[in-house]
Design an enzyme around this catalytic site. Sequence first.
Site, PDB file in Angstrom:
ATOM      1  N   CYS A 345      21.801  26.016   5.075  1.00  0.00           N
ATOM      2  CA  CYS A 345      20.415  26.439   5.257  1.00  0.00           C
ATOM      3  C   CYS A 345      19.962  27.549   4.312  1.00  0.00           C
ATOM      4  CB  CYS A 345      20.096  26.807   6.702  1.00  0.00           C
ATOM      5  SG  CYS A 345      21.451  26.750   7.849  1.00  0.00           S
ATOM      6  N   GLN A 392      28.268  17.925   5.485  1.00  0.00           N
ATOM      7  CA  GLN A 392      27.203  17.616   6.427  1.00  0.00           C
ATOM      8  C   GLN A 392      26.172  16.668   5.823  1.00  0.00           C
ATOM      9  OE1 GLN A 392      25.994  21.736   7.115  1.00  0.00           O
ATOM     10  NE2 GLN A 392      26.709  21.530   9.223  1.00  0.00           N
ATOM     11  N   HIS A 396      16.741  20.089   5.899  1.00  0.00           N
ATOM     12  CA  HIS A 396      15.883  21.095   6.520  1.00  0.00           C
ATOM     13  C   HIS A 396      14.443  20.691   6.295  1.00  0.00           C
ATOM     14  CE1 HIS A 396      19.731  23.163   6.032  1.00  0.00           C
ATOM     15  NE2 HIS A 396      19.411  23.669   7.216  1.00  0.00           N
ATOM     16  N   LYS A 481      18.558  23.919  20.536  1.00  0.00           N
ATOM     17  CA  LYS A 481      19.401  22.967  19.822  1.00  0.00           C
ATOM     18  C   LYS A 481      19.238  21.597  20.467  1.00  0.00           C
ATOM     19  CE  LYS A 481      24.017  23.407  20.041  1.00  0.00           C
ATOM     20  NZ  LYS A 481      25.365  23.947  19.798  1.00  0.00           N
ATOM     21  N   HIS A 527      16.362  22.084  11.453  1.00  0.00           N
ATOM     22  CA  HIS A 527      17.665  21.756  10.862  1.00  0.00           C
ATOM     23  C   HIS A 527      18.088  20.455  11.505  1.00  0.00           C
ATOM     24  CE1 HIS A 527      18.636  26.186   9.950  1.00  0.00           C
ATOM     25  NE2 HIS A 527      17.544  26.238  10.675  1.00  0.00           N
TER      26      HIS A 527
END
Length: 652
Positions: A345, A392, A396, A481, A527
Site C-alpha cells: 500500500c 499478493q 488499491h 475488513k 485495499h
Amino acid sequence: MNIYLPDGKSLELPEQATAADAARLIGPGLAKAAIGAIADGDLYDLMKPLPSGARLRILTEKDPEYAQLFRHTLAHVMAQAVRELYRERGFSPEAVKLAIGPVIENGFYYDIDAPEPLREEDLPLIEAKMHRIVGENLPLHRFVLSRREALERYQGIDPYKTELIENLPPGEEISFYQQGDDQNGFTDLCRGPHVPSTGRIPPYFKLTSIAGAYWRGDSSRPMLQRIYGIAFSSKAELDHYLWQQEEAKRRDHRKLGQELDLFTISEEVGKGLPLWLPKGAFVRRQLEQYMYDKEQTHGYHYVYTPHIGHAKLYYTSGHLPYYKDDMYAPIEIEGEEYYLKPMNCPHHHMIYKARPHSYRDLPLRLAEFGTVYRFELSGTLSGLTRGRGFTQNDAHIYCSKAQVKGEFIRVIQLFDEVYKDFGIQDYWFRLSLPDFENNPEKFGEPGPHWEEAIAAIRAALDETGAKYVEGIGEATFYGPKLDVQARTVLGKEESVATNQLDFISGQRFGLEFTNERGEKETPVIIHRAIMGSFDRFFAFYLEHTAGDFPLWLSPTQAVIVPISDRHLEYAEEVAAELRQHRLRVEVDDRPERMNAKIRDAELQKIPLVLVVGDKETQTHTVNLRERHVKDQRTLSRAELIGEMLQRVAERR
RNA sequence: GCCGAAGUAGCUCAGCGGUAGAGCACUCGAUUCGUAAUCGAGCGGUCGUCGGUUCAAAUCCGACCUUCGGCUCCA
C-alpha cells in the site's frame, strides 16, 4: 410452575423441577429415552432445574444435540482418567490441576496442568481408562455451591478453577457436576450440560493429540497441556471422520506439491520462503495471467514497485509502531533505514501522489502482483499457506466517499466471477468490525468515519446479495475488513482473501484530489486482493482439486504413449501438431511398457493420455484415455485438438 | 515465540549399542508389449548439526537447527 410442550400442552411441575421430571410426567417410555432438553432455546440436561414457564422440548439420543451432551461429559471422564493415571504414578490428586474442558466441533478437549508432561504414549492408557469409566455407568449428579464454598474448594489447590470462579459475574449460579462417588469418581466446576450417567456415552471416541495451549489463550500466561478427543454417536460417523482426516492428508498441498513437483522449501534458502518448481511456476503463471486479463477488463492499472522501502514510508503509514516485530529487520544504507516491504500500500500511495488528481480520475485502481515479506513466527509457518515471503494479488482503489459503495459492489462482483471460474462454489464474506471497548489503542475512537465505512460495506453486501457474517475485533487499525472465507471439499472453513476499507491512510500520506467545486479532498482507499496471495490461493486450489488441475491449468495437458518404439515417430508427429495449437504435450519415450507409462501419467494426474499404436498410426487417429473417465475413445487429431481447445476456452 | 512429536539415499520407510538396508526414482543392458508397475545389473547415505557417555553410537544423554500437530499472531 408451568412448562409448555411443543404441541402447546402445559405441564404442572414443582419449582426446581428438571427435564427428567417433565419426561417422567409425560410417560415412562420418554423418561427412559430422555437425554436432555431444549428449554427456551437453550440446551439443558436432565439435572438442571428448568426455568419457570419455559417452552420445553425433550431430547433423546436421536437428536443431534445429544453429541454436545456426551462430548462434554467425556471431557470430565478424560479428566478423571488423567487424575487416575497420575495417582498410579505416585502423585496426589491435587497435583493435576484442571483448567477448562469444553465441547468443540467433533469432540472435546481439556486443558491440564500436570506435574510431569503427558506424552503421546499416554493417550491409549487414558483412553482405556475412559472406556472403563464409561462401562462403569457412573451416575452424574449436579449441585450448587455459594461463591465462598466454591472458592474454598479450590483455594490453594487449583489456581485455574479459582480464577474461573472469581471471574464469574455476580449472581451467576456456581454449579458442579459429580460422576460416581468420592472413591471412584470425579467432580468438576461446570455449567453443564451433561448426560445423566457415563454409560450413556457412546463408545465411539478417540483421543487424537496432545498439544500446548496458553491459559486463557494469552501468550504471557502459563502454557497448559491440551488433550484433544473426538467423539460420535455411531461408528459410521467416527469412521467418516477418520476417512476425512485421511483424505485431508492425501490432499495436503505440501504433500501434493512434493509428489507433483510443484514447489519446495529449502532450509538453505530460509524457512517460509517457497521455491516454485517449473510445473508449479507454470500453474502460478496461468493464475497471474488470468487475473491480469480479468483486472484489465475491470479497469485496473498495473504498476511495479520495489521490494524495499524507506523506514519513513512505514512511519507515515502507521504500520511501524504496530508491526515492527512482524517485519524483517531494517537494512541500513548510507545511514538511512530501509525495510523489506510487508505490504504494497505505501508504495501505491506514493504512485497516487506522484501526480495531481481530479475527481474525474476517480476511481483510480492500481494493481500489482506485489511480493511482500513478513517475519511470521516460526511456529505458524506452513507450506504455501503461511510463508514469510509471498506475492499478493493486490490492488488499491482510490475513490471519493460517494464511490465507496459502488466500488465495493464491483469488488464483490469480481470475486464472484473469479471464484466461479475456479469452481469455488461455497464461499462467503466476513465483515470484521473494530472492538473499541477492548482494544482502544488499536482502533482509536469510534466516530462517523468508522460508521460510514461499515455502512458502505454493509450496503454493498446487501445490494449484491452476497452471503456474509460479521465479527467483532478483527478490523485493522485503519478500517473495517472484509475477509473471504471458503469451505474446502472436506468441509473445513478457510480464509482465502482479505479486503479493507481505509479512511486513514489518505490523510496520513496527504493524498488528495480536486473535487467538482475546485476544493481539495482526501480519497478513501479500498485495499483488495481477489486471490489473496497467489501462494495461498494456489495451496487452497491444489487441495480443492486434490492436484487434478483442469486442462487449462495443467502444466502437462496430455502425455502421448506409443505402444512400441515403432510408433514413436507418429507420436512425435501428433505432439508437434498439438504444440502448434499451443497445447502442452509430452511424448513418453522411455523404454517402458505402455502399462507403466499409463500408470505414471495417472500418478502425475495428467488430464489426458493419448495411446498410439498400429491402428492409430494407420488411421491418423489417437486413442484418448481421459482422467476419471472409464471408457477410451478413438478420435481424429482434428477432433482431439478441437475438444482440447474448447475445454481450454471454457476453463474446464 | 511457546508446548509436544519427528528428522536414516531424490521419495516412502526398516534397523534402535558391534562400524548402514529395502522398494520406488535415476543410469546401463535386455525386452517392443493395446489401457495403473517387464526383467537384470549399477549408482547413491560422514543416519539433521555440534558436543558428551562408551573399547564401540544411526542406536544412550545434552544443546542447537529444521519439519509436523497445536497455542499465540496474521497490516
